[in-house]
Design a protein around this motif. Structure first.
Motif, mmCIF file in Angstrom:
data_model
loop_
_atom_site.group_PDB
_atom_site.id
_atom_site.type_symbol
_atom_site.label_atom_id
_atom_site.label_comp_id
_atom_site.label_asym_id
_atom_site.label_seq_id
_atom_site.Cartn_x
_atom_site.Cartn_y
_atom_site.Cartn_z
ATOM 1 N N TYR A 86 0.758 -0.993 0.013
ATOM 2 C CA TYR A 86 -0.075 -0.039 -0.107
ATOM 3 C C TYR A 86 0.895 1.148 -0.037
ATOM 4 C CZ TYR A 86 1.141 -0.157 5.059
ATOM 5 O OH TYR A 86 1.951 -0.189 6.264
ATOM 6 N N ARG A 87 0.336 2.469 -0.364
ATOM 7 C CA ARG A 87 0.790 3.576 -0.248
ATOM 8 C C ARG A 87 0.430 4.351 1.260
ATOM 9 N NH1 ARG A 87 -1.125 5.553 -6.094
ATOM 10 N NH2 ARG A 87 -3.163 5.014 -4.887
ATOM 11 N N GLN A 88 1.336 4.803 1.999
ATOM 12 C CA GLN A 88 1.127 5.152 3.183
ATOM 13 C C GLN A 88 0.213 6.330 3.312
ATOM 14 O OE1 GLN A 88 4.724 7.819 4.130
ATOM 15 N NE2 GLN A 88 4.739 7.108 6.263
ATOM 16 N N SER A 89 0.467 7.205 2.052
ATOM 17 C CA SER A 89 -0.633 8.432 1.984
ATOM 18 C C SER A 89 -2.172 8.049 1.817
ATOM 19 C CB SER A 89 -0.176 9.214 0.803
ATOM 20 O OG SER A 89 -0.118 8.429 -0.263
ATOM 21 N N ASP A 90 -2.142 6.882 1.487
ATOM 22 C CA ASP A 90 -3.565 6.199 1.281
ATOM 23 C C ASP A 90 -4.098 5.675 2.579
ATOM 24 O OD1 ASP A 90 -3.760 6.536 -1.252
ATOM 25 O OD2 ASP A 90 -3.297 4.674 -2.048
ATOM 26 N N VAL A 91 -3.494 5.714 3.598
ATOM 27 C CA VAL A 91 -4.033 5.433 4.996
ATOM 28 C C VAL A 91 -3.872 6.603 5.956
ATOM 29 C CG1 VAL A 91 -3.502 3.691 7.078
ATOM 30 C CG2 VAL A 91 -2.975 2.932 4.495
ATOM 31 N N PRO A 92 -5.177 7.172 6.047
ATOM 32 C CA PRO A 92 -5.243 8.406 6.955
ATOM 33 C C PRO A 92 -4.912 8.135 8.209
ATOM 34 C CG PRO A 92 -7.404 7.926 6.026
ATOM 35 C CD PRO A 92 -6.473 6.901 5.161
ATOM 36 N N GLU A 93 -5.154 7.072 8.597
ATOM 37 C CA GLU A 93 -4.968 6.697 10.118
ATOM 38 C C GLU A 93 -3.834 6.930 10.480
ATOM 39 O OE1 GLU A 93 -8.823 4.725 8.636
ATOM 40 O OE2 GLU A 93 -6.763 4.675 7.989
ATOM 41 N N VAL A 312 -3.743 -2.135 -7.673
ATOM 42 C CA VAL A 312 -3.208 -2.901 -6.741
ATOM 43 C C VAL A 312 -3.057 -2.457 -5.462
ATOM 44 C CG1 VAL A 312 -0.919 -4.282 -6.231
ATOM 45 C CG2 VAL A 312 -1.950 -4.529 -8.508
ATOM 46 N N LEU A 313 -2.622 -0.836 -5.484
ATOM 47 C CA LEU A 313 -2.391 -0.167 -4.494
ATOM 48 C C LEU A 313 -3.686 0.124 -3.765
ATOM 49 C CD1 LEU A 313 0.461 2.146 -5.818
ATOM 50 C CD2 LEU A 313 0.686 0.158 -4.064
ATOM 51 N N ILE A 314 -4.693 0.496 -4.456
ATOM 52 C CA ILE A 314 -5.901 0.575 -3.819
ATOM 53 C C ILE A 314 -6.416 -0.717 -3.146
ATOM 54 C CG2 ILE A 314 -8.356 0.895 -4.418
ATOM 55 C CD1 ILE A 314 -7.644 2.995 -6.817
ATOM 56 N N LYS A 315 -6.221 -1.946 -3.785
ATOM 57 C CA LYS A 315 -6.820 -2.928 -2.996
ATOM 58 C C LYS A 315 -5.935 -3.278 -1.673
ATOM 59 C CE LYS A 315 -6.859 -8.152 -3.763
ATOM 60 N NZ LYS A 315 -6.352 -9.177 -4.367
ATOM 61 N N GLY A 316 -4.455 -2.952 -1.923
ATOM 62 C CA GLY A 316 -3.524 -2.998 -0.414
ATOM 63 C C GLY A 316 -4.045 -2.043 0.664
ATOM 64 N N ALA A 317 -4.455 -0.820 0.129
ATOM 65 C CA ALA A 317 -4.963 0.304 1.129
ATOM 66 C C ALA A 317 -6.148 -0.027 1.778
ATOM 67 C CB ALA A 317 -4.907 1.585 0.300
ATOM 68 N N GLU A 318 -6.908 -0.808 1.089
ATOM 69 C CA GLU A 318 -8.323 -1.331 1.555
ATOM 70 C C GLU A 318 -7.841 -2.224 2.592
ATOM 71 O OE1 GLU A 318 -10.507 -2.683 -1.698
ATOM 72 O OE2 GLU A 318 -11.141 -0.707 -2.426
ATOM 73 N N ARG A 319 -7.069 -3.139 2.363
ATOM 74 C CA ARG A 319 -6.720 -4.207 3.369
ATOM 75 C C ARG A 319 -6.082 -3.649 4.606
ATOM 76 N NH1 ARG A 319 -3.190 -8.726 0.682
ATOM 77 N NH2 ARG A 319 -3.589 -9.849 2.512
ATOM 78 N N ALA A 320 -5.136 -2.555 4.146
ATOM 79 C CA ALA A 320 -4.365 -1.958 5.504
ATOM 80 C C ALA A 320 -5.430 -1.318 6.345
ATOM 81 C CB ALA A 320 -3.374 -0.947 4.803
ATOM 82 N N ARG A 321 -6.352 -0.555 5.737
ATOM 83 C CA ARG A 321 -7.201 0.261 6.270
ATOM 84 C C ARG A 321 -8.287 -0.682 7.236
ATOM 85 N NH1 ARG A 321 -10.272 5.250 4.177
ATOM 86 N NH2 ARG A 321 -10.137 5.675 6.847
ATOM 87 N N ALA A 322 -8.381 -2.050 6.739
ATOM 88 C CA ALA A 322 -9.436 -2.777 7.345
ATOM 89 C C ALA A 322 -8.782 -3.128 8.832
ATOM 90 C CB ALA A 322 -9.686 -4.076 6.513
#
Length: 341
Positions: A86-93, A312-322
């Motif tokens: 994922y991209r760090q910037s895609d995880v606002p948490e 791919v990165l959007i999917k990764g960010a969704e998993r990270a934010r979950a």
């Protein structure tokens, strides 16, 4: 406890300020990709693009580097079904957690950070009246952002070079302080993992291969450019027929990092027999070109299809934010920022 939660959590960040080179591959990418394929490990790999803003205020360069680095990892076989990429910037948490951690982190701890101390020392050596001249809050506080990267996913292990051990120790200090203040085990204390077997490749001039020295060999340059760069690698003046020492030779080091054990021993014999530098450089080029040909083709295809990388990165960010969102809900409650109802 689920099977996923019993896995060892390993986290690696890649700062998006440069083009990946052979040294990055040998030192970080290759072992990380092997870990991504290990079913007993839950791997987190992220593009550290918020960190990139500390060093680089060139938006185009940051954007290009993010694309190049994502394409590189995917071309080399990162398993994004197992690993979370994922991209760090895609995880606002993550920036929200950075602020929470900043509020429990002692300023004195940040005063001792190597990068900050080096910048102050540079100012003092230059005779600047202000020891903090040119030092941003990003540079000063980035160990807290790094702690948030790690603690957000409660990573057990963080592979780092020796120069980064201090940051993992800081993350442990900050996590321990938060746990103590808010009376709970919110964060796992991470361990730094330094693999002494990981090689630091020499560059074109014999120093450590680094974009700071402008002495790198990018991973996916064209065959023609690769040959040109290999021929620029610094060697000594020994003639063909004179025995050569492989232990002090950048060419041999690069060759052995990509060769099999048998190929390395055969080349060692060639050195003892006095192989000429021109021939040695040809051998290094041929080996690199053969090993990088297929991933180079995959890389070029990926660079021409940024929409695929984005997905791919959007999917990764969704998993990270979950994972990140429920933890942040718990942390907000812990510090008094939870919802009223």
């Amino acid at each position: 406890m689920s099977a996923a939660s019993e896995k060892t959590r390993v986290l690696t960040g890649i700062t998006t300020t440069g083009t990946p080179h052979l040294g990055n591959y040998v030192g970080a990418i290759k072992p990380a990709i092997a870990a991504s394929q290990d079913p007993s490990v839950q791997s987190y790999y992220f593009l550290a693009d918020l960190h990139a803003l500390i060093k680089c205020q060139d938006p185009r360069r940051v954007q290009e580097s993010r694309l190049e680095i994502a394409a590189t990892w995917l071309a080399l076989g990162l398993d994004t079904d197992n690993a979370i990429f994922y991209r760090q910037s895609d995880v606002p948490e993550i920036p929200e957690l950075t602020w929470m951690l900043s509020c429990v982190c002692a300023k004195g701890l940040m005063n001792r950070a190597h990068a900050y101390k080096a910048a102050v020392a540079e100012n003092e050596a230059a005779g600047n009246q202000d020891p903090d001249k040119g030092i941003t809050m990003g540079l000063f506080g980035y160990p807290v952002l790094m702690a948030a990267d790690i603690l957000m996913f409660n990573a057990n292990k963080v592979p780092v070079g020796r120069d980064q051990i201090q940051h993992i120790e800081m993350a442990r200090d900050i996590a321990g302080r938060f746990n103590h203040l808010y009376k709970g085990q919110y964060f796992t204390l991470p361990d730094a993992v330094v693999d002494e077997r990981v090689e630091v490749l020499g560059g074109l001039d014999g120093r450590k291969m680094s974009k700071s020295y402008n002495n790198t060999i990018p991973l996916f340059v064209s065959e023609k450019k690769l040959l040109k760069l290999v021929r620029k690698i610094k060697t000594n003046s020994l003639e063909p027929g004179e025995p050569k020492d492989p232990s002090s030779c950048t060419l041999f080091q690069i060759f052995s990092a990509f060769a099999t054990a048998d190929e390395t021993e055969a080349m060692r014999t060639e050195y003892a027999n006095g192989i000429g530098w021109g021939e040695a450089k040809n051998r290094v080029f041929e080996l690199l070109n053969e090993q990088l040909r297929e991933p180079r083709e995959r890389y070029q295809a990926l660079m021409e299809d940024p929409a695929h990388i984005e997905q791919v990165l959007i999917k990764g960010a969704e998993r990270a934010r979950a994972e990140a969102a429920p933890l942040m809900d718990r942390l907000r409650q812990a510090v008094g920022l939870g919802r009223f109802v």
